[in-house]
Write a protein that holds these residues in place. Structure first.
Motif, PDB file in Angstrom:
ATOM      1  N   GLU A  68       6.410   0.325  -1.172  1.00  0.00           N
ATOM      2  CA  GLU A  68       5.425   0.837  -2.118  1.00  0.00           C
ATOM      3  C   GLU A  68       4.507  -0.285  -2.600  1.00  0.00           C
ATOM      4  O   GLU A  68       3.301  -0.079  -2.752  1.00  0.00           O
ATOM      5  N   ASP A  69       5.076  -1.472  -2.809  1.00  0.00           N
ATOM      6  CA  ASP A  69       4.249  -2.618  -3.202  1.00  0.00           C
ATOM      7  C   ASP A  69       3.228  -2.942  -2.117  1.00  0.00           C
ATOM      8  O   ASP A  69       2.067  -3.247  -2.412  1.00  0.00           O
ATOM      9  N   ARG A  70       3.646  -2.869  -0.872  1.00  0.00           N
ATOM     10  CA  ARG A  70       2.733  -3.128   0.241  1.00  0.00           C
ATOM     11  C   ARG A  70       1.567  -2.151   0.206  1.00  0.00           C
ATOM     12  O   ARG A  70       0.412  -2.529   0.414  1.00  0.00           O
ATOM     13  N   LEU A  71       1.858  -0.895  -0.100  1.00  0.00           N
ATOM     14  CA  LEU A  71       0.798   0.118  -0.186  1.00  0.00           C
ATOM     15  C   LEU A  71      -0.154  -0.178  -1.347  1.00  0.00           C
ATOM     16  O   LEU A  71      -1.368  -0.070  -1.197  1.00  0.00           O
ATOM     17  N   ALA A  72       0.399  -0.554  -2.476  1.00  0.00           N
ATOM     18  CA  ALA A  72      -0.446  -0.882  -3.631  1.00  0.00           C
ATOM     19  C   ALA A  72      -1.325  -2.091  -3.328  1.00  0.00           C
ATOM     20  O   ALA A  72      -2.504  -2.128  -3.716  1.00  0.00           O
ATOM     21  N   GLU A  73      -0.773  -3.067  -2.622  1.00  0.00           N
ATOM     22  CA  GLU A  73      -1.559  -4.251  -2.224  1.00  0.00           C
ATOM     23  C   GLU A  73      -2.725  -3.830  -1.324  1.00  0.00           C
ATOM     24  O   GLU A  73      -3.829  -4.363  -1.450  1.00  0.00           O
ATOM     25  N   TYR A  74      -2.485  -2.875  -0.411  1.00  0.00           N
ATOM     26  CA  TYR A  74      -3.571  -2.364   0.443  1.00  0.00           C
ATOM     27  C   TYR A  74      -4.702  -1.832  -0.421  1.00  0.00           C
ATOM     28  O   TYR A  74      -5.877  -2.120  -0.189  1.00  0.00           O
ATOM     29  N   VAL A  75      -4.332  -1.029  -1.413  1.00  0.00           N
ATOM     30  CA  VAL A  75      -5.345  -0.408  -2.274  1.00  0.00           C
ATOM     31  C   VAL A  75      -6.127  -1.476  -3.025  1.00  0.00           C
ATOM     32  O   VAL A  75      -7.355  -1.403  -3.111  1.00  0.00           O
ATOM     33  N   ARG A  76      -5.432  -2.447  -3.554  1.00  0.00           N
ATOM     34  CA  ARG A  76      -6.101  -3.515  -4.309  1.00  0.00           C
ATOM     35  C   ARG A  76      -7.064  -4.277  -3.401  1.00  0.00           C
ATOM     36  O   ARG A  76      -8.196  -4.550  -3.778  1.00  0.00           O
ATOM     37  N   GLU A  77      -6.631  -4.613  -2.191  1.00  0.00           N
ATOM     38  CA  GLU A  77      -7.453  -5.419  -1.282  1.00  0.00           C
ATOM     39  C   GLU A  77      -8.561  -4.616  -0.613  1.00  0.00           C
ATOM     40  O   GLU A  77      -9.708  -5.041  -0.587  1.00  0.00           O
ATOM     41  N   LYS A  78      -8.222  -3.472  -0.046  1.00  0.00           N
ATOM     42  CA  LYS A  78      -9.183  -2.705   0.755  1.00  0.00           C
ATOM     43  C   LYS A  78     -10.176  -1.906  -0.078  1.00  0.00           C
ATOM     44  O   LYS A  78     -11.315  -1.731   0.290  1.00  0.00           O
ATOM     45  N   PHE A  79      -9.700  -1.391  -1.219  1.00  0.00           N
ATOM     46  CA  PHE A  79     -10.564  -0.561  -2.051  1.00  0.00           C
ATOM     47  C   PHE A  79     -11.043  -1.278  -3.297  1.00  0.00           C
ATOM     48  O   PHE A  79     -11.714  -0.703  -4.139  1.00  0.00           O
ATOM     49  N   LYS A  80     -10.662  -2.540  -3.416  1.00  0.00           N
ATOM     50  CA  LYS A  80     -11.082  -3.368  -4.544  1.00  0.00           C
ATOM     51  C   LYS A  80     -10.760  -2.722  -5.891  1.00  0.00           C
ATOM     52  O   LYS A  80     -11.521  -2.833  -6.845  1.00  0.00           O
ATOM     53  N   GLN A  81      -9.635  -2.022  -5.958  1.00  0.00           N
ATOM     54  CA  GLN A  81      -9.221  -1.414  -7.223  1.00  0.00           C
ATOM     55  C   GLN A  81      -8.583  -2.477  -8.112  1.00  0.00           C
ATOM     56  O   GLN A  81      -7.871  -3.350  -7.636  1.00  0.00           O
ATOM     57  N   GLU A  82      -8.864  -2.365  -9.365  1.00  0.00           N
ATOM     58  CA  GLU A  82      -8.307  -3.315 -10.331  1.00  0.00           C
ATOM     59  C   GLU A  82      -6.943  -2.825 -10.780  1.00  0.00           C
ATOM     60  O   GLU A  82      -6.796  -2.219 -11.845  1.00  0.00           O
ATOM     61  N   ILE A  83      -5.956  -3.074  -9.931  1.00  0.00           N
ATOM     62  CA  ILE A  83      -4.577  -2.742 -10.253  1.00  0.00           C
ATOM     63  C   ILE A  83      -3.755  -4.021 -10.145  1.00  0.00           C
ATOM     64  O   ILE A  83      -4.078  -4.909  -9.360  1.00  0.00           O
ATOM     65  N   ASN A  84      -2.730  -4.095 -10.972  1.00  0.00           N
ATOM     66  CA  ASN A  84      -1.869  -5.274 -10.982  1.00  0.00           C
ATOM     67  C   ASN A  84      -0.440  -4.841 -11.223  1.00  0.00           C
ATOM     68  O   ASN A  84      -0.186  -3.829 -11.891  1.00  0.00           O
ATOM     69  N   LYS A  85       0.463  -5.653 -10.730  1.00  0.00           N
ATOM     70  CA  LYS A  85       1.868  -5.390 -10.966  1.00  0.00           C
ATOM     71  C   LYS A  85       2.289  -6.148 -12.219  1.00  0.00           C
ATOM     72  O   LYS A  85       2.114  -7.355 -12.317  1.00  0.00           O
ATOM     73  N   VAL A  86       2.835  -5.411 -13.178  1.00  0.00           N
ATOM     74  CA  VAL A  86       3.331  -5.984 -14.413  1.00  0.00           C
ATOM     75  C   VAL A  86       4.818  -5.646 -14.465  1.00  0.00           C
ATOM     76  O   VAL A  86       5.184  -4.474 -14.603  1.00  0.00           O
ATOM     77  N   GLY A  87       5.644  -6.659 -14.290  1.00  0.00           N
ATOM     78  CA  GLY A  87       7.075  -6.418 -14.176  1.00  0.00           C
ATOM     79  C   GLY A  87       7.342  -5.663 -12.886  1.00  0.00           C
ATOM     80  O   GLY A  87       6.969  -6.112 -11.808  1.00  0.00           O
ATOM     81  N   ASN A  88       7.917  -4.483 -13.007  1.00  0.00           N
ATOM     82  CA  ASN A  88       8.208  -3.648 -11.836  1.00  0.00           C
ATOM     83  C   ASN A  88       7.212  -2.515 -11.656  1.00  0.00           C
ATOM     84  O   ASN A  88       7.404  -1.669 -10.788  1.00  0.00           O
ATOM     85  N   ARG A  89       6.162  -2.479 -12.458  1.00  0.00           N
ATOM     86  CA  ARG A  89       5.232  -1.350 -12.432  1.00  0.00           C
ATOM     87  C   ARG A  89       3.806  -1.796 -12.092  1.00  0.00           C
ATOM     88  O   ARG A  89       3.378  -2.866 -12.483  1.00  0.00           O
TER      89      ARG A  89
END
Length: 157
Positions: A68-89
């Motif tokens: 799931e983290d790998r998928l979130a990283e895709y979104v952050r990199e490919k779609f330039k979404q401002e998402i970050n991991k804080v703790g486990n979320r």
């Protein structure tokens, strides 16, 4: 694996109903002639049965959160979404939307399938041996992941 899902009160409502705008028949009935669920026209019953079979054969990931983290990283990199991991979320967008967006880039839904398998195994380790017996938050997230897999595969069909 089918025992985990069979005769569920929540499975069709949580996994197939969100796809009713694509295929209207979302309620599951027990299958026959080797099918897990009764195959109906305009339904995802066949595809859900095939996904359950695939999950049976899928290797258990060491940590499903890594997928799931790998998928979130895709979104952050490919779609330039401002998402970050804080703790486990992941924060910055609804987690379901993050996974939905990432599914576009998840070839053969590999990470989503691994995540689903990991979530099932994690539930079983906690003696939650049926979909309906899962802790509600984890069950609903597994439902979202299964819905996304079916959605992305329907898009490619």
């Amino acid at each position: 694996m089918i025992d985990f899902f069979e005769r569920s009160h929540f499975l069709d409502y949580e996994v197939l109903r969100p796809l009713s705008h694509i295929r209207a028949h979302w309620e599951l009935s027990s299958g026959y002639d080797g099918c897990h669920f009764e195959i109906e026209e305009d339904s995802f019953a066949k595809e859900l049965g095939e996904l359950i079979d695939e999950l049976e054969e899928t290797s258990i990931p060491a940590r499903y959160h890594d997928n799931e983290d790998r998928l979130a990283e895709y979104v952050r990199e490919k779609f330039k979404q401002e998402i970050n991991k804080v703790g486990n979320r992941w924060v910055g967008n609804d987690y379901r939307i993050i996974l939905q967006d990432a599914g576009i880039l998840d070839i053969d839904e590999k990470n989503l399938v691994q995540s689903a398998k990991g979530r099932i195994v994690a539930a079983q380790k906690r003696n939650q041996n049926h979909y309906d017996d899962m802790e509600p938050g984890h069950r609903k997230m597994l439902g979202v992941i299964l819905t996304l897999i079916l959605f992305h595969r329907a898009d490619n069909a």
